[in-house]
Motif scaffolding. Structure first.
Motif, PDB file in Angstrom:
ATOM      1  N   ALA A   1       0.828  -1.213   0.000  1.00 34.05           N
ATOM      2  CA  ALA A   1       0.000   0.000   0.000  1.00 34.05           C
ATOM      3  C   ALA A   1       0.858   1.257   0.000  1.00 34.05           C
ATOM      4  CB  ALA A   1      -0.931   0.003   1.209  1.00 34.05           C
ATOM      5  N   VAL A   2       2.128   1.094   0.422  1.00 34.83           N
ATOM      6  CA  VAL A   2       3.054   2.227   0.471  1.00 34.83           C
ATOM      7  C   VAL A   2       3.965   2.258  -0.752  1.00 34.83           C
ATOM      8  CG1 VAL A   2       4.932   3.299   1.780  1.00 34.83           C
ATOM      9  CG2 VAL A   2       3.015   2.233   2.990  1.00 34.83           C
ATOM     10  N   THR A   3       4.469   1.068  -1.127  1.00 34.90           N
ATOM     11  CA  THR A   3       5.454   1.007  -2.216  1.00 34.90           C
ATOM     12  C   THR A   3       4.844   0.689  -3.570  1.00 34.90           C
ATOM     13  OG1 THR A   3       5.886  -1.360  -1.944  1.00 34.90           O
ATOM     14  CG2 THR A   3       7.143   0.166  -0.544  1.00 34.90           C
ATOM     15  N   GLY A   4       3.664   0.078  -3.576  1.00 35.20           N
ATOM     16  CA  GLY A   4       3.066  -0.370  -4.824  1.00 35.20           C
ATOM     17  C   GLY A   4       3.603  -1.692  -5.317  1.00 35.20           C
ATOM     18  N   ILE A   5       4.493  -2.293  -4.534  1.00 35.27           N
ATOM     19  CA  ILE A   5       5.135  -3.547  -4.932  1.00 35.27           C
ATOM     20  C   ILE A   5       4.871  -4.613  -3.865  1.00 35.27           C
ATOM     21  CG2 ILE A   5       7.338  -4.693  -5.415  1.00 35.27           C
ATOM     22  CD1 ILE A   5       8.406  -1.961  -6.314  1.00 35.27           C
ATOM     23  N   CYS A   6       4.467  -5.796  -4.293  1.00 33.13           N
ATOM     24  CA  CYS A   6       4.212  -6.884  -3.358  1.00 33.13           C
ATOM     25  C   CYS A   6       5.490  -7.279  -2.622  1.00 33.13           C
ATOM     26  CB  CYS A   6       3.654  -8.097  -4.110  1.00 33.13           C
ATOM     27  SG  CYS A   6       3.389  -9.547  -3.063  1.00 33.13           S
ATOM     28  N   ALA A   7       5.363  -7.407  -1.298  1.00 28.49           N
ATOM     29  CA  ALA A   7       6.505  -7.819  -0.470  1.00 28.49           C
ATOM     30  C   ALA A   7       6.316  -9.230   0.075  1.00 28.49           C
ATOM     31  CB  ALA A   7       6.694  -6.839   0.683  1.00 28.49           C
ATOM     32  N   ASP A   8       5.304  -9.943  -0.445  1.00 32.71           N
ATOM     33  CA  ASP A   8       4.996 -11.283   0.060  1.00 32.71           C
ATOM     34  C   ASP A   8       4.892 -11.252   1.585  1.00 32.71           C
ATOM     35  OD1 ASP A   8       4.382 -13.975  -0.118  1.00 32.71           O
ATOM     36  OD2 ASP A   8       6.482 -14.603  -0.028  1.00 32.71           O
ATOM     37  N   CYS A   9       4.157 -10.239   2.086  1.00 35.98           N
ATOM     38  CA  CYS A   9       4.159  -9.965   3.521  1.00 35.98           C
ATOM     39  C   CYS A   9       3.229 -10.906   4.298  1.00 35.98           C
ATOM     40  CB  CYS A   9       3.725  -8.516   3.774  1.00 35.98           C
ATOM     41  SG  CYS A   9       1.950  -8.210   3.562  1.00 35.98           S
ATOM     42  N   LYS A  10       3.444 -10.899   5.586  1.00 36.85           N
ATOM     43  CA  LYS A  10       2.555 -11.580   6.525  1.00 36.85           C
ATOM     44  C   LYS A  10       1.958 -10.550   7.480  1.00 36.85           C
ATOM     45  CE  LYS A  10       5.024 -15.995   6.352  1.00 36.85           C
ATOM     46  NZ  LYS A  10       6.145 -15.549   5.498  1.00 36.85           N
ATOM     47  N   SER A  11       1.694  -9.387   6.938  1.00 38.30           N
ATOM     48  CA  SER A  11       1.105  -8.310   7.731  1.00 38.30           C
ATOM     49  C   SER A  11      -0.276  -8.712   8.234  1.00 38.30           C
ATOM     50  CB  SER A  11       0.968  -7.049   6.858  1.00 38.30           C
ATOM     51  OG  SER A  11       0.088  -6.112   7.446  1.00 38.30           O
ATOM     52  N   PRO A  12      -0.671  -8.292   9.448  1.00 34.99           N
ATOM     53  CA  PRO A  12      -2.032  -8.566   9.936  1.00 34.99           C
ATOM     54  C   PRO A  12      -3.112  -8.001   9.025  1.00 34.99           C
ATOM     55  CG  PRO A  12      -0.630  -7.825  11.739  1.00 34.99           C
ATOM     56  CD  PRO A  12       0.156  -7.619  10.478  1.00 34.99           C
ATOM     57  N   SER A  13      -2.746  -7.028   8.184  1.00 34.65           N
ATOM     58  CA  SER A  13      -3.714  -6.406   7.281  1.00 34.65           C
ATOM     59  C   SER A  13      -3.699  -7.004   5.878  1.00 34.65           C
ATOM     60  CB  SER A  13      -3.449  -4.901   7.175  1.00 34.65           C
ATOM     61  OG  SER A  13      -3.609  -4.257   8.409  1.00 34.65           O
ATOM     62  N   THR A  14      -2.865  -8.020   5.647  1.00 36.66           N
ATOM     63  CA  THR A  14      -2.748  -8.544   4.285  1.00 36.66           C
ATOM     64  C   THR A  14      -4.097  -8.994   3.720  1.00 36.66           C
ATOM     65  OG1 THR A  14      -1.678 -10.196   2.887  1.00 36.66           O
ATOM     66  CG2 THR A  14      -2.168 -10.864   5.141  1.00 36.66           C
ATOM     67  N   VAL A  15      -4.298  -8.755   2.430  1.00 37.92           N
ATOM     68  CA  VAL A  15      -5.507  -9.239   1.756  1.00 37.92           C
ATOM     69  C   VAL A  15      -5.206 -10.523   0.985  1.00 37.92           C
ATOM     70  CG1 VAL A  15      -6.495  -6.930   1.553  1.00 37.92           C
ATOM     71  CG2 VAL A  15      -5.088  -7.830  -0.322  1.00 37.92           C
TER      72      VAL A  15
END
Length: 211
Positions: free
Chosen positions: A170-184
């Motif tokens: 949402a900040v960079t525009g690039i997927c970080a393959d994150c495990k953020s609590p907000s991930t969709v």
């Protein structure tokens, strides 16, 4: 008709056959207005109808038309508390028609979707008697890996911005393959075949719709 629109029509005609090989009914229309009329035509008046979150359904005017039509419309946004949301999902599960878009579809007729809470994918898989999927031709991808990459590159970051999710993309525009609590990007579902005749219906639109 522009070359792109003409190509979309040819692709749509090809995809109807590809979807049919997977027991998925499909239609192609040139415009969003035609898509709206086709969806309304597919649902008998008096049917119970609900929907999954979709910019395509909003942009085509389909949701507004259903709300104002002669249908038993199940408005998912009416549920506010966790218990109300749980009860609302039970009502959606029993709907005659569930409306949604798809994150992508492949050249071989597979539907590819990635979701956060998973309720949209839950109802695609099981529950409502019919599922009508409205999709712009920009959702086309050559195969499943390409579809998943396309979703991570384009749809997920845009949806995170739209939903104010606190994710890296949402900040960079690039997927970080994150495990953020907000991930969709919590569930990935590939629909490769429908066991139930006439249950899944795809309405392809010769326009760029959604993300």
């Amino acid at each position: 008709m522009s070359p792109l629109q003409e190509n979309y029509r040819h692709l749509g005609e090809t995809m109807i056959k590809k979807f049919a090989s997977r027991n998925i009914d499909a239609y192609y229309v040139d415009t969003a207005e035609e898509a709206k009329q086709k969806v309304l035509e597919l649902m008998p008046e008096g049917s119970s109808v609900s929907y999954g979150g979709s910019m395509t359904l909003q942009d085509t005017g389909i949701l507004e038309a259903v709300k104002n039509g002669n249908y038993n419309f199940i408005e998912r946004n009416d549920a506010k508390t966790p218990e109300e949301k749980r009860q609302m999902m039970a009502r959606q599960m029993m709907a005659d028609y569930f409306l949604m878009s798809t994150n992508a579809f492949t050249s071989d007729g597979e539907l590819v979707n990635i979701d956060g809470n998973g309720n949209r994918l839950c109802f695609l898989i099981q529950g409502p008697s019919h599922v009508i999927i409205v999709t712009g031709m920009n959702k086309y991808a050559v195969n499943v890996p390409a579809a998943i990459q396309k979703i991570h590159d384009l749809a997920a970051p845009a949806n995170c911005v739209r939903l104010s999710c606190k994710t890296p993309c949402a900040v960079t525009g690039i997927c970080a393959d994150c495990k953020s609590p907000s991930t969709v990007c919590c569930q990935e579902v590939i629909t490769r075949y429908s066991r139930h005749d006439g249950r899944i219906i795809v309405v392809m639109v010769g326009e760029n719709l959604g993300y």
